[in-house]
Design a protein around this motif. Structure first.
Motif, PDB file in Angstrom:
ATOM      1  N   ALA A 209       0.817  -1.218   0.000  1.00 26.55           N
ATOM      2  CA  ALA A 209       0.000   0.000   0.000  1.00 26.55           C
ATOM      3  C   ALA A 209       0.854   1.275   0.000  1.00 26.55           C
ATOM      4  N   TRP A 210       2.155   1.139   0.267  1.00 26.09           N
ATOM      5  CA  TRP A 210       3.050   2.303   0.162  1.00 26.09           C
ATOM      6  C   TRP A 210       3.344   2.650  -1.296  1.00 26.09           C
ATOM      7  N   ALA A 211       3.029   1.758  -2.199  1.00 25.12           N
ATOM      8  CA  ALA A 211       3.328   1.982  -3.620  1.00 25.12           C
ATOM      9  C   ALA A 211       2.213   2.788  -4.277  1.00 25.12           C
ATOM     10  N   ASP A 212       2.490   3.311  -5.467  1.00 25.25           N
ATOM     11  CA  ASP A 212       1.477   4.040  -6.232  1.00 25.25           C
ATOM     12  C   ASP A 212       0.548   3.081  -6.933  1.00 25.25           C
ATOM     13  N   ARG A 213       1.109   1.937  -7.329  1.00 35.29           N
ATOM     14  CA  ARG A 213       0.261   0.909  -7.918  1.00 35.29           C
ATOM     15  C   ARG A 213       0.883  -0.447  -7.649  1.00 35.29           C
ATOM     16  N   ILE A 214       0.061  -1.451  -7.779  1.00 33.75           N
ATOM     17  CA  ILE A 214       0.494  -2.813  -7.496  1.00 33.75           C
ATOM     18  C   ILE A 214       0.250  -3.641  -8.741  1.00 33.75           C
ATOM     19  N   VAL A 215       1.265  -4.411  -9.148  1.00 28.16           N
ATOM     20  CA  VAL A 215       1.041  -5.357 -10.234  1.00 28.16           C
ATOM     21  C   VAL A 215       1.173  -6.759  -9.654  1.00 28.16           C
ATOM     22  N   PHE A 216       0.351  -7.636 -10.155  1.00 31.28           N
ATOM     23  CA  PHE A 216       0.332  -9.017  -9.679  1.00 31.28           C
ATOM     24  C   PHE A 216       0.914  -9.915 -10.750  1.00 31.28           C
ATOM     25  N   ILE A 217       1.782 -10.805 -10.330  1.00 33.07           N
ATOM     26  CA  ILE A 217       2.433 -11.708 -11.278  1.00 33.07           C
ATOM     27  C   ILE A 217       2.062 -13.144 -10.912  1.00 33.07           C
ATOM     28  N   ARG A 218       1.724 -13.882 -11.958  1.00 34.83           N
ATOM     29  CA  ARG A 218       1.406 -15.299 -11.744  1.00 34.83           C
ATOM     30  C   ARG A 218       2.035 -16.097 -12.872  1.00 34.83           C
ATOM     31  N   ASP A 219       2.828 -17.111 -12.509  1.00 30.54           N
ATOM     32  CA  ASP A 219       3.524 -17.924 -13.507  1.00 30.54           C
ATOM     33  C   ASP A 219       4.227 -17.071 -14.563  1.00 30.54           C
ATOM     34  N   GLY A 220       4.871 -16.010 -14.115  1.00 28.07           N
ATOM     35  CA  GLY A 220       5.672 -15.199 -15.021  1.00 28.07           C
ATOM     36  C   GLY A 220       4.911 -14.190 -15.848  1.00 28.07           C
ATOM     37  N   ARG A 221       3.599 -14.097 -15.636  1.00 28.55           N
ATOM     38  CA  ARG A 221       2.806 -13.124 -16.388  1.00 28.55           C
ATOM     39  C   ARG A 221       2.202 -12.095 -15.446  1.00 28.55           C
ATOM     40  N   LEU A 222       2.143 -10.837 -15.910  1.00 27.78           N
ATOM     41  CA  LEU A 222       1.419  -9.831 -15.139  1.00 27.78           C
ATOM     42  C   LEU A 222      -0.064 -10.073 -15.377  1.00 27.78           C
ATOM     43  N   VAL A 223      -0.795 -10.304 -14.294  1.00 26.41           N
ATOM     44  CA  VAL A 223      -2.191 -10.712 -14.466  1.00 26.41           C
ATOM     45  C   VAL A 223      -3.181  -9.639 -14.042  1.00 26.41           C
ATOM     46  N   ASP A 224      -2.722  -8.673 -13.291  1.00 23.90           N
ATOM     47  CA  ASP A 224      -3.684  -7.706 -12.781  1.00 23.90           C
ATOM     48  C   ASP A 224      -2.921  -6.496 -12.282  1.00 23.90           C
ATOM     49  N   GLU A 225      -3.638  -5.416 -12.128  1.00 19.05           N
ATOM     50  CA  GLU A 225      -3.000  -4.210 -11.649  1.00 19.05           C
ATOM     51  C   GLU A 225      -3.988  -3.440 -10.801  1.00 19.05           C
ATOM     52  N   ALA A 226      -3.508  -2.865  -9.702  1.00 17.38           N
ATOM     53  CA  ALA A 226      -4.389  -2.073  -8.842  1.00 17.38           C
ATOM     54  C   ALA A 226      -3.711  -0.755  -8.515  1.00 17.38           C
ATOM     55  N   GLN A 227      -4.495   0.313  -8.525  1.00 17.28           N
ATOM     56  CA  GLN A 227      -3.985   1.581  -8.032  1.00 17.28           C
ATOM     57  C   GLN A 227      -4.138   1.550  -6.519  1.00 17.28           C
ATOM     58  N   THR A 228      -3.260   2.256  -5.793  1.00 18.18           N
ATOM     59  CA  THR A 228      -3.459   2.354  -4.342  1.00 18.18           C
ATOM     60  C   THR A 228      -3.744   3.795  -3.979  1.00 18.18           C
ATOM     61  N   PRO A 229      -4.631   4.086  -3.022  1.00 19.90           N
ATOM     62  CA  PRO A 229      -5.670   3.215  -2.526  1.00 19.90           C
ATOM     63  C   PRO A 229      -6.733   2.950  -3.601  1.00 19.90           C
ATOM     64  N   PRO A 230      -7.763   2.189  -3.413  1.00 21.06           N
ATOM     65  CA  PRO A 230      -8.243   1.656  -2.143  1.00 21.06           C
ATOM     66  C   PRO A 230      -7.556   0.365  -1.734  1.00 21.06           C
ATOM     67  N   VAL A 231      -7.280   0.269  -0.478  1.00 12.99           N
ATOM     68  CA  VAL A 231      -6.558  -0.864   0.074  1.00 12.99           C
ATOM     69  C   VAL A 231      -7.385  -2.157  -0.031  1.00 12.99           C
ATOM     70  N   THR A 232      -8.695  -2.021  -0.090  1.00 11.61           N
ATOM     71  CA  THR A 232      -9.563  -3.207  -0.135  1.00 11.61           C
ATOM     72  C   THR A 232      -9.361  -4.050  -1.386  1.00 11.61           C
ATOM     73  N   THR A 233      -8.791  -3.460  -2.446  1.00 12.51           N
ATOM     74  CA  THR A 233      -8.602  -4.232  -3.674  1.00 12.51           C
ATOM     75  C   THR A 233      -7.286  -4.992  -3.656  1.00 12.51           C
ATOM     76  N   LEU A 234      -6.460  -4.780  -2.612  1.00 15.58           N
ATOM     77  CA  LEU A 234      -5.098  -5.289  -2.664  1.00 15.58           C
ATOM     78  C   LEU A 234      -5.020  -6.803  -2.701  1.00 15.58           C
ATOM     79  N   PHE A 235      -6.001  -7.455  -2.122  1.00 14.05           N
ATOM     80  CA  PHE A 235      -5.878  -8.897  -1.976  1.00 14.05           C
ATOM     81  C   PHE A 235      -6.350  -9.647  -3.211  1.00 14.05           C
ATOM     82  N   GLU A 236      -7.077  -8.988  -4.091  1.00 16.48           N
ATOM     83  CA  GLU A 236      -7.530  -9.647  -5.310  1.00 16.48           C
ATOM     84  C   GLU A 236      -6.339 -10.008  -6.178  1.00 16.48           C
ATOM     85  N   GLY A 237      -6.274 -11.259  -6.585  1.00  9.85           N
ATOM     86  CA  GLY A 237      -5.223 -11.669  -7.514  1.00  9.85           C
ATOM     87  C   GLY A 237      -3.941 -12.083  -6.828  1.00  9.85           C
TER      88      GLY A 237
END
Ligand SMILES: Nc1ncnc2c1ncn2[C@@H]1O[C@H](COP(=O)(O)OP(=O)(O)OP(=O)(O)O)[C@@H](O)[C@H]1O
Ligand SMILES: [Mg+2]
Length: 240
Positions: A209-237
């Motif tokens: 949540a200290w970052a400006d955005r979060i990218v999620f990686i799964r099996d070497g691929r970027l699968v999702d991206e979230a802006q921060t906040p809202p913190v509630t979206t952080l756990f998806e993916g």
């Protein structure tokens, strides 16, 4: 601020050959601008550390292009690449990686001295970097005299010393308790706000949540991206 510090363009990375071949990264597109901190989250083995070593020019990707401050890494000689790494990039690792026989200040100025700065000229930027992580009073101590959180702040000072602007942090809070981790991240955040840019690999959504955005990686691929906040979206993916 929109100046681009890092661009990964269709980056893929495979280790090994034949039956032992492992695809660690697949078609990664990612940019980091000045003033921006990007968190990378994903399960163990998803490719996070590989992403950082490729972004930092420590490993050459199997395909795709890495561009650091406008330099296409594939176009550089090994020597030019080494120079770019020393002048533009700082790594921060989970286990601090400070040299025990050097003082705190000497640890911080080491990249400058490796770059040919005489010790005297390295001192001023070293002290500036230490001040920026609020550890000026520890300049003449040794790593063993410092707490884990303080050692990690020294590692951040070393990563940014002399105007190096791209910070690649691989689970920098992994060895720290949560409160100490937050202090380290606040320092990282303030260096980025002061004109650096960075990638923060973390398993902890509160830290991401200290970052400006979060990218999620799964099996070497970027699968999702979230802006921060809202913190509630952080756990998806995130896998954990
Ligand atoms: N030097 C290497 N040689 C062969 N395979 C490797 C090498 N480094 C990593 N791998 C493989 O590449 C994949 C991605 O590894 P990587 O270390 O990037 O994952 P990670 O997301 O950082 O995991 P962790 O959260 O456990 O640190 C894994 O399948 C790993 O086994
Ligand atoms: Mg890793």
């Amino acid at each position: 601020m929109t100046e681009e510090l890092l661009r990964l363009d269709g980056v893929s990375m495979q280790y090994g050959t034949g039956e032992t071949r492992v695809t660690a990264l697949s078609g990664i597109d990612l940019t980091v601008s000045r003033g921006e901190l990007v968190a990378v989250m994903g399960a163990s083995g998803s490719g996070k550390s590989t992403l950082l070593t490729v972004a930092g020019g420590l490993t050459t990707p199997t395909s795709g292009e890495v561009i650091v401050e406008g330099n296409w890494l594939s176009q550089l000689s090994p020597r030019q690449l080494a120079t770019l790494r020393r002048r533009s990039l700082g790594f921060v690792f989970q286990d601090f990686n400070l040299i025990p026989s050097l003082t705190v200040l000497e640890n911080v100025t080491l990249p400058l001295e490796l770059d040919g700065f005489p010790g005297k000229r390295a001192k001023r930027p070293g002290l500036d970097a230490l001040a920026s992580v609020e550890l000026l009073d520890k300049a003449d101590r040794y790593p063993v005299d410092l707490s884990g959180g303080q050692q990690q702040r020294v590692a951040i000072a070393r990563a940014v010393v002399g105007g190096r602007s791209l910070i690649l942090a691989d689970e920098p809070t992994g060895a720290l308790d949560s409160t100490t981790g937050e202090v380290v991240l606040r320092m990282l955040r303030s260096r980025v706000d002061a004109g650096a840019g960075g990638i923060l690999v973390t398993h902890d959504a509160r830290h991401a949540a200290w970052a400006d955005r979060i990218v999620f990686i799964r099996d070497g691929r970027l699968v999702d991206e979230a802006q921060t906040p809202p913190v509630t979206t952080l756990f998806e993916g995130a896998d954990r």
